[in-house]
Scaffold this active site. Structure first.
Site, short mmCIF file in Angstrom:
data_model
loop_
_atom_site.label_atom_id
_atom_site.label_comp_id
_atom_site.label_asym_id
_atom_site.label_seq_id
_atom_site.Cartn_x
_atom_site.Cartn_y
_atom_site.Cartn_z
N VAL A 95 0.84 -1.05 -0.13
CA VAL A 95 0.11 0.15 -0.08
C VAL A 95 0.88 1.29 0.17
O VAL A 95 1.68 1.46 1.03
CB VAL A 95 -0.83 0.03 1.25
CG1 VAL A 95 -1.89 1.48 1.23
CG2 VAL A 95 -1.68 -1.23 1.27
N GLY A 96 1.01 1.83 -1.12
CA GLY A 96 1.83 3.07 -1.21
C GLY A 96 0.85 4.21 -1.26
O GLY A 96 -0.19 4.32 -1.32
N THR B 147 0.73 6.38 -3.82
CA THR B 147 -0.04 6.56 -5.15
C THR B 147 -1.01 5.25 -5.35
O THR B 147 -2.25 5.48 -5.74
CB THR B 147 0.86 6.77 -6.13
OG1 THR B 147 1.47 7.97 -5.74
CG2 THR B 147 0.29 7.19 -7.44
N ILE C 166 -1.96 0.88 -4.79
CA ILE C 166 -1.85 -0.39 -3.83
C ILE C 166 -1.64 -1.49 -5.14
O ILE C 166 -2.22 -1.72 -5.83
CB ILE C 166 -3.26 -0.51 -3.27
CG1 ILE C 166 -3.56 0.55 -2.20
CG2 ILE C 166 -2.98 -1.82 -2.57
CD1 ILE C 166 -5.03 0.35 -1.64
N ALA D 47 7.20 0.74 6.59
CA ALA D 47 7.08 -0.65 6.42
C ALA D 47 7.60 -0.93 4.93
O ALA D 47 8.32 -2.20 4.72
CB ALA D 47 5.65 -1.22 6.51
N ASP D 48 7.55 -0.14 3.97
CA ASP D 48 7.72 -0.35 2.67
C ASP D 48 9.51 -0.35 2.59
O ASP D 48 9.87 -1.12 1.73
CB ASP D 48 7.13 0.70 1.81
CG ASP D 48 7.60 2.09 2.23
OD1 ASP D 48 7.87 2.42 3.43
OD2 ASP D 48 7.55 2.95 1.04
N ARG D 49 9.86 0.53 3.44
CA ARG D 49 11.40 0.51 3.24
C ARG D 49 12.10 -0.55 4.04
O ARG D 49 12.95 -1.14 3.63
CB ARG D 49 12.02 1.67 4.05
CG ARG D 49 11.43 3.22 3.41
CD ARG D 49 11.72 4.41 4.08
NE ARG D 49 13.09 4.81 3.90
CZ ARG D 49 13.60 6.08 4.04
NH1 ARG D 49 12.66 6.96 4.32
NH2 ARG D 49 14.77 6.46 3.91
#
Length: 258
Positions: free
Chosen positions: A7-8, A10, A12, A108-110
């Site tokens: 989930v970013g 811009t 998902i 979390a994405d990193r």
């Protein structure tokens, strides 16, 4: 099969993995407000269009940087796909030690990108993600998340140009034929793309210099990363599916633990 969800700010991004092989990828916009039922219908329809049945999915994992969509999304996944998702955060086994001053502040994405880069390419590694923000994260040889740099993404910079100036138009973000632009659109494209290349090369150089790691591997991901990585020899690998692969790796680590 497992369903991984990134989930970013811009989009998902969804990926379906059979073992360690991605068999399907699809996406929806994350900026659009949706109820859990709207999410559920969209996900089920996209799965069906890609020949993936609800019964094929045995588990789900999510990494999110957009808290306000999580209630609707997780409810949709439980109701329409049939599994409570594992959410990347405290208590989830990643194999990466966060050695920064405030570990909980790291998105979390990193963490997911760091896990994927370290597992796939080894350490030490510098992970670049050209997303809504452009991030540079250093993972040491022993798998520690040691430092991170955050800069405005190319799209944020472009949006600032055409929204905050009276006469500059909205443009396609691409590399122009020459940096020696002679009209407005290519002038903006040159500034955005070559400016990002310059920033990227300088930050990589400074990270190597201050960390003392001369043989640092540099791995890039993110939609616009393919443009930048093709214009500099300081990026070793461009990996389009790094984040989704990282989610699959983390899911496997936690499944084995259970």
């Amino acid at each position: 099969m497992i369903l991984v969800v990134d989930v970013g700010n811009t989009n998902i991004n969804f990926g379906v993995y059979d073992g360690d092989k991605m068999v399907v990828m699809f996406k929806v916009m994350s900026k659009m407000s949706r109820t859990s039922d709207e999410f559920g219908v969209s996900i089920r329809e996209l799965m069906a269009l890609n020949s993936v049945a609800k019964e094929d999915i045995e588990g789900i994992i999510i990494a999110s940087v957009v808290p306000n969509v999580m209630h609707s999304l997780t409810t949709a996944l439980e109701r329409y796909v049939g599994h409570k998702p594992l959410i990347v955060g405290p208590g989830v086994k990643t194999g990466i030690k966060v050695a920064t001053e405030n570990p909980k502040e790291i998105g979390a994405d990193r963490i997911v990108d760091a896990v994927a880069a370290y597992e796939k390419y080894g350490g030490p590694v510098l992970v670049l993600d050209f997303g809504t923000a452009t991030t540079y994260d250093l993972v040491t040889e022993d798998g520690s998340f040691a430092a991170g740099i955050t800069a405005p993404g190319i799209k944020i910079s472009a949006k600032a140009l055409w929204e905050d100036t009276a006469k500059l138009p909205e443009i396609e973000i691409k590399k122009p034929d020459s940096i020696l632009a002679q009209e407005t659109i290519s002038s903006m494209q040159a500034g955005l793309i070559y400016g990002q290349i310059g920033q990227t090369e300088y930050i990589i150089k400074k990270v190597k210099e201050e960390s003392g790691i001369a043989d640092l591997k540099v791995v890039a991901t993110g939609g616009l990363g393919v443009i930048i990585s093709g214009e500099t020899d300081m990026i070793d690998v461009y990996d389009k599916f790094l984040t989704l692969d990282g989610l699959r790796i983390i899911y496997d680590k936690n499944r084995k633990t259970k």
